[in-house]
Write an enzyme that holds these catalytic residues in place. Structure first.
Site, short mmCIF file in Angstrom:
data_model
loop_
_atom_site.label_atom_id
_atom_site.label_comp_id
_atom_site.label_asym_id
_atom_site.label_seq_id
_atom_site.Cartn_x
_atom_site.Cartn_y
_atom_site.Cartn_z
CG ASP A 545 -1.77 1.24 1.31
OD1 ASP A 545 -2.55 1.46 0.38
OD2 ASP A 545 -1.62 2.00 2.28
CG HIS A 548 3.53 6.58 -4.44
ND1 HIS A 548 2.40 5.79 -4.42
CD2 HIS A 548 3.15 7.80 -3.99
CE1 HIS A 548 1.39 6.51 -3.96
NE2 HIS A 548 1.82 7.72 -3.70
CG ASP A 646 -7.49 3.28 -3.97
OD1 ASP A 646 -8.10 3.28 -2.88
OD2 ASP A 646 -6.34 2.83 -4.11
#
Length: 1551
Positions: A545, A548, A646
């Site tokens: 999760d 980045h 999402d």
């Protein structure tokens, strides 16, 4: 294959074109280049692959070490433990072209490698090895491309004992993998990703009276794996923890607080001030200033700005945290000035250094007083001077404080803009959440820090900042920053994200502070490692999760811990870096298996189709790649989802009718695919990870459409998704790995998946409905489609339809979809039973194009139809038979192969058997022959219309083009177009060979029979099968070729073999004989019947000087070129008999004691060169030395065409002499003195030469023994450029006459004399002296005396001593370089003797005894410094006044030194001398000790590596005649030159 791969050039090793490509083992080769850092390049490999590291040209010859952290057999992986790999050199010898070290890849994960020479690292990168997933009771492999995954919000599954009923929906819909959001205890916000305790199972999963554990979850997952063939992955969240986590309160050091991160204090102060503004707005305190609690318009936003700038910023004075207290600092400075009187001025170079207060107190910054004392120096020690100095400092400090004020003001402006944007989105924007009035629950902006204390005034809050026991609990929240550098931690010092309010904040989560390693925060690392191990124990994979924003070193550590427990961990991530290069940083370092890609990112069907093409598969009709090939950069393996949890709801963004066709497009992608629970049920809103608390519906085959708690195949698009998931998995498991995407019109996308072994295809035609058909008018005109092949069945046809089941009402307990829609679907039906297709007509586009034209009737928006297509039966049979015949080249063709009951006779034998009867001269025809050679046979090389002709008529001409096309699968290339459009190229290959007759005709018939199958298969398949046939034939031909060559070649490296092919390239038998006939008394001479005269004639091979310019007719054979090249191309390669014939043929043409320059079949020979006879003698010597019983050649008969100087050409056998007599004659004629005028002198034989140039002289100086000759109007050595420009007035003037004694001729003469003396001693040569007639007397000189004279005089006359008073130096005034050897001695223009050229190194190789080691080595070093180029040797010192390195034979101007290529040998870099230069270096280095020799070997290998690269890249597969300066391409050069290839091969032979 980097880095800058950017685009880096990967050498396609010659070895790839040998039978090694037919091995089943997959081998990838990484070529290492100096200073090439590929950390941001992704290289993906599979388990079972072998990775080889090989040296690129910049590293060959160096002692390179390669290190990797891939563990040795039996050892466990440790990220920071590297080991050196051992080098393997299969040939164990001459060069580094085949040297490699290897890794057998058996463990998945991310592995690092680096390499260097000496102590420095000079490059490196990462490789990622894919995991192998296993599923089912039998533990069968689930390929990554087979994955069909569905995401669940775990909190919506209810109690664990109800999970199977809800998860069964996934099973019945055909998915094989489930992604669970975290199963841990959730935080107060109830967000799926805000975890209160990473180690405990969410208590919501345990019903009253029951407590489930991780073991229970593990048992359920195992049951699903074994009974449902279902694998499960879950998220790991490393970035943050819930703000209400109990452990973070006990261990606040695990977050960013005001004690461990005091740089956040100003941001915390602003955050508290904004909280108090929230409270004031919520309490209505700003209504009188136009700012109510309910913010609804831009006037309200403007009011917020006013409050910030008038009330907040002036009050909290953030700039003070970055400023200096001026007066105390000035007083401290004053004291120092008074106590330290000795000071030195820095003249303004020193800058005043400001030290930021590490505790970030107001006015806490200080000044580095040393820098102050050096910067501000008083003019004296008087009080006034000191006061002035203090005033200067005071002013500078006030300036600095002002600068800080303005910088903070900029931050405040950005903070204001960010607050404005956030409030606008959350409370005003139509697409935002519209939070309503500002309240303490819904503050004006999300708080950036936790505040676990009672509310008080702002002033009281700020006092807590200086109380560590409390301020340690003010923890920074996590979030994300738009457009930020993902490799930077935005909470660390140096980032202003928090003070500028740029963080899109998750107010329920605290950002975790790991530091640089476990020692920085032991509790956090241990806690998260336990969390990871729990996850890895029960789940086959993890989704990272917020990957980045996860610190890379943290993720590396945790994934290493996970892989310790589960080596084949499947790692999935979603990255939002905005850059594929940055994505690769995460993928390579973490070993990410699949990157999530979103179909929802596509704005239209065209983009959606493009994503399918982008994320996997080869093009339809792709070439079969060799199993041993370069490692090339990959894109990350995709997990392509029609919707993620999402994403916004696609029904709201697009339309309900688009769900099925977009899902079908995704399912046809050649990668992992998937969806999110709710999409298939047509839930018409986003299922929020934060606010959704309802449960998913359960599976019930009898469920009613109106039931919100249950679903079945009639619900939403579930039936369609089941069919699509089955199809997706079938296509991946059965090898349908070729993809074609066709944008039929703006809404219709057709995706083809093709299996390259069976040539079956599935074509899915999807009509998307991005706009709702009820509001948007779609056209009824649907374009027809032509589908090549025979449609076997309609795999499925489906469309979304409305039904009477009531309208959608959001259920309070269950997540329910829209009951009013379902899928109408039919599976596995015949075309005639389709409702979507109106008709399907069968058409034929030529004999091999079987096409069905589809006309659609009901391809309405929201429809999908998929066809299973096979080749028509005849094509299928022919492809199968063709594949059967290709098995001899590659076992991979067994799949889909069929035997032919009517096999043509020519195909009953393997091609090896047919080719084994071929000679190397036959191989020249099969593989090579340039256009001029082909035209001699009334043909020419194949010309591709709209492109260009091939370089060769033989297979190499085709293979050179295909070598560029194949790795890129460039099926749009004109070459491939030509193959698809007609049989012209195919027929050219076979008919060209058949026309030659003999064994070549048999090979041509083999091609013809193979092509007979090829012509009758669909045209789109012809390029790949044509390639397969040619590659198989080519590799077979190479095998047969090398077996006929010397053991040096057979056991040699790829480079040796590539150079040895130059022998086949250059040695040919033409339609007309190029050599004069040999004596009929000579045995083993090849004969044939002439096509023209029908008479028996000799057919010896001749050696072309170069291609394409010197390949045919009278310009093919040159004495000098032949004998410079003969040792390397014929003796070293083992072509002894053919070499003998060439030596004897030229011997027969001797006249005046000379061998002809231009042979002209002997009849048209020109005897205008002084050196060819000496190269001929050197070759006879080499033949005697290198060939078993080689001295037998001395007794061979030579048919003299010109037994006397003036005789007419005689026929073979008229006058025969033994070769040793001809040799003696050549020596005797030189000693006697050769002087004659060329026959037919004048423009008829040379239109440029002046009359004096036709006078030929070659003599021996009786005092020195040196051969000399020539005059200033002719050029008798290899540097033979004659001026041609009248405009520049150089016509008839040689650029390089080299009259006098040319250094290489003296060396060659000395070599011949030494050899003849030795032969005489052995009784193999009857002459010990030469007789001459002088002044009416007969005199003689022994060979020993002649040899001795040269030995005694050479060093004296040729070496340019460092002694300016050297008595042997005739022209000291002309010396401009010392320590070199002259290029000539006694030239008519004395300065020419002193020019630095590379010719002396030839003498060093053939007669090394002439040189002293010390002088030779220094001269070679000067040549290396001044003359050595990338591929060749400069022909003249660049410091010489007439040097010009660019040759342009077409230029005609008034420049004497350049016009019409006058500078041919005055600078351009010729390749053949480099062979002699390197051989000389090797010879003398051996005499100077091991260190010097090792350095020289490095130089040699490094230089030769550039030749290897050139040959690999050259479509001619050769080395050029010359290059322009610094290795630049010269368009006037032959593309491949015999002597260039030969002398480089000789270097490798010497090594």
């Amino acid at each position: 294959m980097q880095n800058s791969v950017a685009v880096r050039v990967v050498i396609v090793l010659t070895r790839y074109f040998t039978r090694a490509i037919m091995t089943a083992k997959q081998i990838r080769v990484m070529v290492l280049n100096d200073m090439e850092k590929l950390d941001r390049t992704l290289f993906r490999l599979e388990q079972g692959y072998e990775l080889q590291f090989r040296l690129g040209p910049t590293l060959q010859g160096k002692h390179v070490h390669v290190h990797t952290n891939y563990p040795a057999e039996g050892e466990r992986f440790e990220r920071h433990k590297f080991r050196a790999l051992d080098w393997i050199n299969p040939t164990g010898r001459e060069d580094d072209s085949d040297k490699f070290c290897t890794l057998g890849l058996k463990i998945s994960g991310s592995y690092q490698y680096y390499f260097g020479h000496g102590s420095e690292k000079s490059g490196g990168g990462y490789i990622v090895v894919d995991p192998v997933l296993r599923v089912g009771a039998d533990n069968h492999v689930l390929p990554l491309d087979c994955i069909s995954i569905q995401t669940y919000l775990s909190k919506c599954l209810g109690p664990l004992d109800e999970w199977l009923d809800r998860l069964r929906v996934t099973k019945e819909t055909g998915y094989n993998m489930i992604h669970f959001t975290p199963l841990q205890t959730l935080g107060e916000s109830r967000s799926c990703y805000s975890l209160a305790d990473q180690l405990t199972l969410n208590p919501d999963f345990s019903p009253p009276g029951q407590t489930y554990t991780w073991t229970d979850v593990g048992n359920l997952l195992e049951k699903m794996k074994n009974e449902w063939n279902m694998l499960c992955i879950t998220d790991v969240v490393y970035n943050h923890t819930a703000a209400n986590s109990k452990w973070i309160k006990k261990h606040p050091e695990c977050g960013y607080n005001l004690v461990n991160s005091p740089h956040l204090k100003p941001a915390w102060v602003l955050d508290r001030a904004l909280w108090h503004i929230t409270c004031a707005i919520a309490d209505g305190k700003y209504e009188d200033r136009g700012l109510p609690a309910l913010i609804q318009n831009h006037e309200h936003l403007h009011a917020i700005r006013g409050v910030l700038w008038q009330d907040v910023f002036p009050k909290i004075k953030l700039w003070e945290f970055f400023q200096i207290k001026v007066e105390p600092t000035v007083e401290q400075f004053r004291d120092l000035l008074q106590t330290k009187p000795e000071r030195s001025k820095t003249e303004g170079k020193q800058q005043l250094k400001i030290i930021q207060d590490p505790q970030y107190r107001r006015f806490g910054n200080t000044v580095d007083m040393n820098s102050a004392l050096e910067t501000f120096v008083p003019h004296g020690n008087s009080p006034g001077a000191i006061e002035d100095c203090c005033n200067w400092l005071r002013r500078r400090l006030e300036e600095i404080n002002g600068e800080q004020y303005h910088e903070i003001r900029h931050h405040q402006e950005q903070a204001t803009n960010c607050i404005d944007g956030t409030v606008s989105y959350e409370r005003i924007a139509d697409h935002g959440p519209k939070l309503g009035p500002v309240t303490r629950k819904h503050p004006l902006v999300t708080r950036y820090f936790t505040f676990p204390f009672e509310d008080a005034t702002l002033e009281q809050d700020l006092e807590l900042m200086n109380q560590p026991e409390k301020s340690c609990h003010f923890l920074a929240h996590n979030g994300w920053v738009m457009g930020d550098d993902p490799l930077r931690n935005f909470a660390e010092p140096g980032s202003n994200v928090y003070i500028r309010r740029e963080l899109i904040c998750w107010g329920d989560s605290v950002k975790l502070r790991y530091g640089s390693g476990p020692e920085d925060c032991p509790y956090l690392w241990a806690h998260m490692q336990k969390y990871t191990e729990i996850t890895a124990k029960h789940f086959v994979g993890v989704r990272l999760d917020n990957c980045h924003s996860t610190p890379l070193h943290v993720a590396e550590f945790m994934l290493d811990a996970a892989r310790t427990l589960r080596p084949d961990l499947y790692v999935v991530a979603e990255l939002f870096t905005g850059s594929e290069e940055l994505d690769n940083v995460f993928v390579t370092r973490l070993g990410i298996s699949s990157l999530i890609r979103e179909a929802m990112s596509a704005g239209d069907s065209h983009e959606e189709g493009r994503l399918v093409y982008r994320y996997g598969g080869e093009p339809v009709g792709a070439f079969l790649q060799p199993s041993l090939r370069p490692l090339v950069p990959s894109i990350a393996h995709a997990m392509f989802l029609d919707v993620t949890h999402d994403n916004e709801c696609p029904i709201q963004i697009r339309s309900v009718y688009d769900s099925l066709p977009s899902s079908a497009i995704v399912s046809m992608a050649c990668c992992a695919t998937g969806s999110t629970r709710g999409y298939d049920e047509l839930v018409p809103h986003q299922i929020s990870v934060v606010s959704e608390e309802r449960f998913y519906s359960k599976w019930n085959p009898q469920a009613k459409p109106s039931s919100p708690e249950e679903v079945n195949l009639q619900s939403g698009i579930i039936a369609g998704k089941l069919a699509l998931n089955r199809l997706h998995q079938e296509l991946a498991s059965k090898g349908f790995n070729q993809v074609f995407v066709d944008q039929v019109d703006e809404d219709i996308v057709a995706v083809t998946r093709h299996c390259p072994s069976t040539h079956q295809s599935v074509v899915a035609v999807c009509r998307t409905a991005f706009k709702n058909p009820k509001q948007h008018r779609y056209t009824n005109e649907v374009p027809s489609m032509c589908i090549p092949g025979k449609i076997e069945e309609v795999v499925l046809e489906a469309r979304t339809v409305e039904r009477q089941a009531g309208s959608y009402i959001k259920d309070e307990r269950s997540i329910n979809g829209m009951p009013g829609y379902t899928v109408e679907i039919k599976e596995h039906i015949q075309l005639k039973d389709s409702k979507v297709v109106r008709q399907a007509g069968v058409t034929s586009r030529g004999r091999s194009e079987y096409v069905q034209e589809i006309v659609f009737e009901q391809l309405t928006p929201g429809s999908v139809i998929a066809f299973r297509v096979s080749l028509d039966p005849k094509s299928q049979e022919l492809v199968g038979v063709l594949r059967h015949h290709l098995i001899q080249f590659n076992p991979l063709y067994k799949a889909g192969s069929l035997t032919d009951p009517n096999i043509p006779d020519i195909l009953k034998s393997p091609l090896t058997e047919i080719m084994s009867k071929m000679t190397l001269a036959d191989m020249n025809v099969l593989l090579f022959r340039c256009d001029a050679e082909e035209k001699e046979n009334v043909g020419g090389c194949y010309n591709i219309p709209g492109w260009k002709p091939l370089k060769y008529g033989g297979l190499q001409g085709l293979l050179s083009v295909m070598a560029d096309i194949r790795p890129k699968n460039d099926l749009g290339h004109p070459f491939c177009d030509n193959l698809r459009q007609g049989d012209w190229m195919i027929d050219y290959v076979s008919s060209r060979l058949i026309s030659h007759g003999g064994t070549l005709a048999e090979v041509g018939q083999w091609f013809q029979a193979m092509f007979a199958y090829l012509k009758h298969i669909p045209r789109y398949l012809i390029p790949c099968y044509f390639d397969a046939i040619l590659v198989g034939a080519y590799t077979t031909a190479l095998d047969v070729t090398f077996k006929q060559m010397s053991s040096f070649v057979q056991n040699g490296s790829s480079f040796v073999k590539l150079l040895a092919l130059g022998s086949v390239q250059m040695c040919a038998v033409g339609r007309l004989p190029a050599l004069p006939p040999l004596s009929p008394a000579l045995s083993d001479v090849p004969y044939r019947v002439s096509e023209i005269t029908k008479q028996k004639e000799q057919c010896c091979v001749s050696l072309a000087a170069g291609l394409p310019h010197f390949s045919s007719g009278i310009f093919r054979c040159w004495g000098r070129d032949t004998f410079i090249a003969l040792r390397g191309l014929m003796l070293v390669t083992g072509r002894h008999l053919e070499a003998r014939n060439i030596i004897l043929a030229f011997a027969g043409t001797m006249r005046h004691g000379l061998i002809p320059n231009l042979l002209g079949e002997g009849v048209g020979a020109r005897f205008n060169c002084r050196d060819a006879v000496w190269w001929w003698l050197q070759c006879i010597q080499d033949y005697c030395t290198m060939v078993p019983s080689g001295t037998d050649i001395l007794q061979c008969p030579v048919s003299r065409m010109y037994p006397t100087d003036d005789s007419k050409p005689l026929t073979a056998g008229t006058v025969d002499q033994l070769l040793y007599e001809v040799i003696h004659e050549a020596m005797e004629r030189h000693m006697q003195g050769i002087e004659f005028r060329e026959r037919n002198a004048g423009p008829q034989i040379d239109c440029n030469m002046r009359d004096e140039g036709f006078n030929i002289v070659a003599k021996v100086n009786p005092d020195t023994g040196f051969v000399y000759g020539g005059n200033r109007f002719n050029c008798g050595t290899w540097m033979d450029k004659m001026g041609e420009s009248e405009k520049a007035r150089n016509k008839g003037i040689p650029a390089t006459p080299r009259d006098g004694s040319a250094v290489e001729i003296v060396g060659l003469c000395k070599s011949a004399l030494r050899w003849l003396v030795e032969l005489h001693k052995q009784g193999l040569f009857p002459y010990n002296s030469v007789a001459i007639h002088k002044d009416g007397k007969q005199l003689s000189m022994s060979y020993e005396e002649w040899d001795r004279k040269i030995q005694q005089n050479f060093e004296k006359m040729f070496y340019v001593s460092h002694d300016p008073n050297d008595p042997n130096e005739k022209h000291p005034e002309l010396v401009h370089k010392r320590g070199i050897y002259k290029d000539s001695y006694g030239a008519s223009s004395p300065w020419c003797d002193y020019q630095l050229r590379p010719n002396f190194s030839i003498a060093m190789v053939v007669a090394p005894e002439l040189f002293t080691v010390e002088h030779a080595w220094k001269a070679l070093n000067i040549a290396e410094e001044k003359l050595l180029g990338p591929l060749g040797m400069k022909t003249l010192d660049p410091e010489d006044m007439v040097y010009c390195g660019v040759y342009d034979n077409s230029l005609d101007n008034d420049n004497y030194n350049l016009a019409r290529g006058f500078n041919y040998h005055q600078g351009p870099e010729w390749l053949w001398p480099i062979g002699y230069f390197l051989r000389a270096k090797i010879h003398f280095a051996k005499k100077l000790g091991k260190d010097t020799y090792d350095e020289t070997v490095y130089l040699v290998k490094n230089v030769l590596s550039r030749h290897y690269v050139h040959m690999e890249r050259s479509s001619w597969k050769g080395l050029p005649e010359l290059t322009n300066e610094n290795g630049q391409y010269c368009s006037f050069s032959c593309e491949t030159q015999a002597w260039s290839l030969a002398t480089v091969l000789e270097v490798l032979h010497d090594l």
